[in-house]
Enzyme design. Sequence first.
Site, PDB file in Angstrom:
ATOM      1  N   ASP A  31      -0.057  -3.846   6.280  1.00  0.00           N
ATOM      2  CA  ASP A  31      -0.679  -3.277   7.485  1.00  0.00           C
ATOM      3  C   ASP A  31      -2.134  -3.724   7.622  1.00  0.00           C
ATOM      4  O   ASP A  31      -2.948  -3.027   8.232  1.00  0.00           O
ATOM      5  CB  ASP A  31      -0.644  -1.740   7.442  1.00  0.00           C
ATOM      6  N   ASP A  64       5.845   4.871   5.051  1.00  0.00           N
ATOM      7  CA  ASP A  64       6.715   3.944   5.794  1.00  0.00           C
ATOM      8  C   ASP A  64       6.830   2.585   5.091  1.00  0.00           C
ATOM      9  O   ASP A  64       7.566   1.706   5.546  1.00  0.00           O
ATOM     10  CB  ASP A  64       6.254   3.783   7.255  1.00  0.00           C
ATOM     11  N   HIS A  65       6.117   2.444   3.949  1.00  0.00           N
ATOM     12  CA  HIS A  65       6.211   1.214   3.150  1.00  0.00           C
ATOM     13  C   HIS A  65       6.803   1.472   1.762  1.00  0.00           C
ATOM     14  O   HIS A  65       7.153   0.523   1.064  1.00  0.00           O
ATOM     15  CB  HIS A  65       4.827   0.572   3.000  1.00  0.00           C
ATOM     16  N   HIS A  77       0.848  -1.207   0.000  1.00  0.00           N
ATOM     17  CA  HIS A  77       0.000   0.000   0.000  1.00  0.00           C
ATOM     18  C   HIS A  77       0.868   1.236   0.000  1.00  0.00           C
ATOM     19  O   HIS A  77       2.080   1.150   0.109  1.00  0.00           O
ATOM     20  CB  HIS A  77      -0.995  -0.027   1.172  1.00  0.00           C
ATOM     21  N   HIS A  91       4.905  -4.589  10.639  1.00  0.00           N
ATOM     22  CA  HIS A  91       5.284  -3.880  11.866  1.00  0.00           C
ATOM     23  C   HIS A  91       5.444  -4.841  13.042  1.00  0.00           C
ATOM     24  O   HIS A  91       4.763  -5.873  13.110  1.00  0.00           O
ATOM     25  CB  HIS A  91       4.213  -2.844  12.266  1.00  0.00           C
ATOM     26  N   HIS A 100      -7.437  -0.655   5.496  1.00  0.00           N
ATOM     27  CA  HIS A 100      -6.383   0.223   6.023  1.00  0.00           C
ATOM     28  C   HIS A 100      -6.172   1.357   5.020  1.00  0.00           C
ATOM     29  O   HIS A 100      -6.191   2.534   5.380  1.00  0.00           O
ATOM     30  CB  HIS A 100      -5.119  -0.594   6.230  1.00  0.00           C
ATOM     31  N   HIS A 109       1.403   3.965   1.910  1.00  0.00           N
ATOM     32  CA  HIS A 109       1.939   4.758   3.021  1.00  0.00           C
ATOM     33  C   HIS A 109       3.469   4.893   2.942  1.00  0.00           C
ATOM     34  O   HIS A 109       4.155   3.924   2.604  1.00  0.00           O
ATOM     35  CB  HIS A 109       1.517   4.146   4.364  1.00  0.00           C
TER      36      HIS A 109
END
Length: 279
Positions: free
Chosen positions: A152, A75-76, A71, A190, A128, A73
């Site tokens: 996530d 942080d990915h 996805h 995570h 998400h 985001h």
Amino acid sequence: MTVTPLQTSRYHRAQPHPQIEAIRAFSDNYIWLIRAPGARAAAVVDPGDAGPVEAVLDRHGLELSAIVLTHHHPDHTGGVVRLKARGALVIGPRDEQIQGVDRRVAGGDAVEIAPLGLELEVIDVPGHTRGHIAYHARRLGEDPRPLLFSGDTLFAGGCGRVFEGTPEQMLSSLQRLAALPEQTLVYCAHEYTLSNLRFAAAVEPQCSEVAQRLQEVIDEREQGLATVPSSMGVELATNPFLRTAQPAVRAAAAARLGREPHSEAECFAALREWKNVFR
Ligand code: ZN
Ligand code: FE
């Protein structure tokens, strides 16, 4: 004298797949590195940061064949552009805007990463984010266990927050994942397992599986160990977000709502809102 044999305790953290390693990023992200035995080819899943991936690739002399994204985001995806410059093919969700994606995929698609002998099947898991996807592999190399990269959506002991979708969508996404074989190794993005299991123990205080897993996770985190991967069987037994049809979980949701939930989705939504404020 008779000796009662000790009940072998069920260990909840799964034996990691020999070809998959965690690269830690930020405070609690895992970037999964997939390798092929005796070869230089590698792939990474959800590289939010290029630096830690580059360090591992260079240390082992690996060539990055593919970058796999669940996805949008940051942080990915934050490391994609820099890592792609090494010649990797970037695979990502069809319905999200992510810079650098070469191959946009959605539920039902299959992606072959030939240098790794890895075939990934894409599963749509909106909730998400609207276009979140997960990747499932029937096996990789000698290890017979299936694999799931759940991003996530499904975490060890929990699930992601519902940012862009609805609780109904998130619940059916989780149910799609829950239908995978119990031996499936769950690689999420995570290290949230301790907080998730503390919550699970609040939802199901009478569940001995949850209590035992919580204790194991406390011990593992004290030693600085990763609690991921887990397996789908363990998630089905201990993750409250996969257990919304269980009477004890329904009862916990009912206590939060002050009445019986009208549906499994409402039970799920009550749990998710509770977790958002749970400390
Ligand atoms: Zn996310
Ligand atoms: Fe994330």
